[in-house]
Scaffold this active site. Structure first.
Site, PDB file in Angstrom:
ATOM      1  N   ARG A  62     -23.807   4.674   3.935  1.00  9.17           N
ATOM      2  CA  ARG A  62     -23.958   3.233   4.134  1.00  9.17           C
ATOM      3  C   ARG A  62     -24.387   2.920   5.566  1.00  9.17           C
ATOM      4  O   ARG A  62     -25.224   2.040   5.807  1.00  9.17           O
ATOM      5  CB  ARG A  62     -22.635   2.530   3.823  1.00  9.17           C
ATOM      6  N   HIS A  92     -11.002   7.267   6.212  1.00 14.96           N
ATOM      7  CA  HIS A  92     -11.829   6.507   5.272  1.00 14.96           C
ATOM      8  C   HIS A  92     -11.146   5.154   5.088  1.00 14.96           C
ATOM      9  O   HIS A  92     -10.368   4.937   4.167  1.00 14.96           O
ATOM     10  CB  HIS A  92     -11.934   7.241   3.935  1.00 14.96           C
ATOM     11  N   ARG A  95       0.826  -1.200   0.000  1.00 14.32           N
ATOM     12  CA  ARG A  95       0.000   0.000   0.000  1.00 14.32           C
ATOM     13  C   ARG A  95       0.869   1.262   0.000  1.00 14.32           C
ATOM     14  O   ARG A  95       0.521   2.269  -0.609  1.00 14.32           O
ATOM     15  CB  ARG A  95      -0.922   0.002   1.221  1.00 14.32           C
ATOM     16  N   ASP A 148     -19.365   6.486   3.480  1.00 18.62           N
ATOM     17  CA  ASP A 148     -19.421   5.545   4.611  1.00 18.62           C
ATOM     18  C   ASP A 148     -20.625   5.864   5.502  1.00 18.62           C
ATOM     19  O   ASP A 148     -21.318   4.960   5.970  1.00 18.62           O
ATOM     20  CB  ASP A 148     -18.145   5.632   5.447  1.00 18.62           C
TER      21      ASP A 148
END
Length: 416
Positions: A252, A276, A189, A249
């Protein structure tokens, strides 16, 4: 049909060589051809490049045609007649348009699945007078532009431009960045993030140059770190650099709570804040439905609930994107609506509160350094108008600080 070619750098039409630019040749041809012939001319492969670069040459030609003032639709009549003046006559005692009339321009950088979902939603919701698209792939970019332009009869009137050159974004009120490098198999990452930082160094400075008064809205992931990078690269004040953060988010989150209680999600007030990502924080203490604080209500009514149930709902929020990606390969529509919702609040000066990624230093004990993460913020025409002074429990505040530390640790490895 007429044909053309390139010989030693000169454009040729019907065998006659000329050193003028392609759109100038086309303009000259219109003096002898009808509008129908010109349109058919553009729809065929008029230009062939002997150096095997016909695709990019034709794409650049087409961008010039659609964007050049000389080739505007109003001046395509015989001899360059302005068709608008021929069709419409001004009323008596009229005045020119007011100079204070607002012209709203939005630029979307990156025309992948997310970028085009955002562009399509912006168009259908009539949020801009002009939409500019930028991408590094000219063929795909032109294809997406044409696909949207062909829907003009079904959409509010919006001028749509596209170019690989960032000058097309000049004068933007809002620049939305969705471009980002894809993760390679086995790539860490951190390495992916470093490649995205390098990519942003070629994106943000030109946007700041051509639209120095715009608002930057970053959607590319990891959004919190890249919002910080954009802030540093642009030199903009912090209120005009925003990340999409946990706005989706939180949507949701509201959906899952509404689904559990069988109510409309619009009646649920609930926020996910922080990163996030995996270290996000669900603010259970402030959730309300129809103005009724949920946890306080359950406590007053002596209704028992398990904390694990709450944790499971939060985990479902975190896993939502992964589930969609595993099923269809990417996410697009929800983030498209989420970003368009942010664009509306910003450009229409709605003063609505959204959990978005902002400069969080100084809030809720976050003092370790400059870090962007999501907090409930009021958005308006000036960008971030302020951060809501929402009450956090000690546990929620501690989780938020740990989320900030997670982001700061990643930032420290970038060497910015």
């Amino acid at each position: 049909m007429p044909s053309g070619s390139i010989k030693n750098g000169a454009w040729s039409l019907r065998g006659r060589e000329s050193n003028v630019k392609p759109y100038q040749v086309i303009n000259r041809a219109t003096e002898k051809q009808s509008l129908r012939s010109l349109v058919r001319l553009l729809e065929t492969t008029l230009l062939t490049d002997s150096t095997n670069k016909s695709t990019s040459t034709l794409s650049n030609f087409c961008f010039s045609y659609y964007n050049a003032k000389e080739c505007s639709a109003s001046s395509l009549g015989p001899g360059g007649l302005d068709l608008a003046q021929a069709f419409f006559k001004p009323i008596q005692n009229n005045a020119p348009p007011s100079p204070t009339k607002r012209h709203t321009k939005i630029s979307v950088i990156g025309v992948g699945n997310v970028g085009m979902a955002i562009a399509q939603t912006i168009l259908t919701q009539d949020l801009a007078d002009e939409l500019a698209l930028v991408d590094a792939k000219p063929d795909k970019l032109r294809g997406e532009m044409l696909d949207l332009q062909h829907a003009a009869a079904f959409l509010p009137r919006t001028k749509i431009n596209a170019s690989v050159d960032y000058s097309v974004t000049v004068g933007s009120d809002l620049c939305i960045v969705t471009a980002g490098a894809r993760q390679n198999p086995g790539e860490s990452r951190l390495n992916l993030l470093q490649r995205n930082v390098a990519l942003f160094s070629n994106i943000i400075p030109p946007l700041a140059k051509y639209s120095p008064d715009s608002i930057l809205l970053i959607v590319s992931n990891p959004v919190d770190v890249l919002t910080y990078v954009s802030w540093k690269l642009s030199g903009f004040p912090s209120n005009r650099v925003i990340g999409s953060g946990t706005n989706l988010d939180s949507s949701r989150f509201r959906f899952l709570i509404a689904d559990h209680l069988d109510v409309n999600a619009q009646d649920v007030q609930a926020y996910i804040i922080g990163e996030h990502g995996d270290s996000s924080v669900a603010l259970w203490s402030s959730i309300s439905i129809g103005g009724v604080p949920v946890l306080s209500f359950l406590k007053n009514q002596q209704i028992a609930y398990e904390k694990q149930t709450l944790e499971d709902i939060h985990k479902a929020v975190i896993d939502s994107a992964y589930e969609v990606i595993s099923l269809k390969g990417y996410t697009s529509w929800a983030i498209g609506y989420s970003v368009a919702n942010l664009a509306r609040s910003l450009l229409r000066d709605q003063r609505k509160i959204h959990p978005v990624s902002v400069l969080a230093k100084g809030f809720y004990g976050i003092d370790g350094g400059d870090v962007f993460l999501s907090l409930p913020a009021q958005l308006g025409r000036g960008g971030v108008m302020g951060v809501t002074n929402i009450h956090l429990t000690d546990e929620e505040a501690e989780r938020l600080r740990k989320s900030a530390e997670t982001i700061l640790e990643v930032q420290s490895q970038l060497g910015l």
